[in-house]
Design a protein around this motif. Structure first.
Motif, PDB file in Angstrom:
ATOM      1  N   GLU A   1       0.832  -1.209   0.000  1.00 29.78           N
ATOM      2  CA  GLU A   1       0.000   0.000   0.000  1.00 29.78           C
ATOM      3  C   GLU A   1       0.869   1.262   0.000  1.00 29.78           C
ATOM      4  OE1 GLU A   1      -3.975  -1.693   2.301  1.00 29.78           O
ATOM      5  OE2 GLU A   1      -2.367  -0.766   3.486  1.00 29.78           O
TER       6      GLU A   1
ATOM      7  N   GLU B   1       2.193   1.752  -3.445  1.00 24.73           N
ATOM      8  CA  GLU B   1       1.117   2.241  -4.314  1.00 24.73           C
ATOM      9  C   GLU B   1       0.893   3.736  -4.114  1.00 24.73           C
ATOM     10  OE1 GLU B   1      -2.116  -0.427  -3.418  1.00 24.73           O
ATOM     11  OE2 GLU B   1      -1.505  -1.828  -4.999  1.00 24.73           O
TER      12      GLU B   1
ATOM     13  N   ARG C   1       1.359   6.668  -6.979  1.00 25.93           N
ATOM     14  CA  ARG C   1       0.358   7.706  -7.268  1.00 25.93           C
ATOM     15  C   ARG C   1       1.001   9.095  -7.204  1.00 25.93           C
ATOM     16  NH1 ARG C   1      -3.134   4.108  -4.799  1.00 25.93           N
ATOM     17  NH2 ARG C   1      -2.777   4.883  -2.705  1.00 25.93           N
TER      18      ARG C   1
END
Length: 89
Positions: A20, A23, A27
């Protein structure tokens, strides 16, 4: 019913949290890329061409040369075919 023998829940949670986090970084990096491209566009650069350059720079020189040679060959073949032959196809 909730037999978790042999399953390391803490390890799974650690792996998931690391993914996570990556990720989130991806982004943020993608947002940074968008901002740079918007800056380039604001300065009058063609963003499609910049993206094409990025794609080409990822290829090695031989691969790029082969691609350019095939593109040139195909374009010349189409030009030699003429409009009448293109309609027949």
């Amino acid at each position: 019913m909730s037999d978790t023998v042999g399953i390391a829940g803490n390890r799974i949670l650690s792996l998931i949290e690391r993914i996570e986090h990556i990720e989130e970084e991806i982004r943020a990096l993608n947002e940074g890329k968008k901002e740079i491209l918007a800056e380039a566009k604001g300065e009058g650069f063609d963003v499609k061409i910049l993206k094409e350059i990025l794609r080409l720079r990822k290829q090695d020189r031989d691969e790029r040369d082969e691609h350019e040679a095939l593109l040139d060959l195909y374009l010349r073949a189409m030009e030699a075919a003429g409009p009448e032959q293109a309609k027949a196809a």
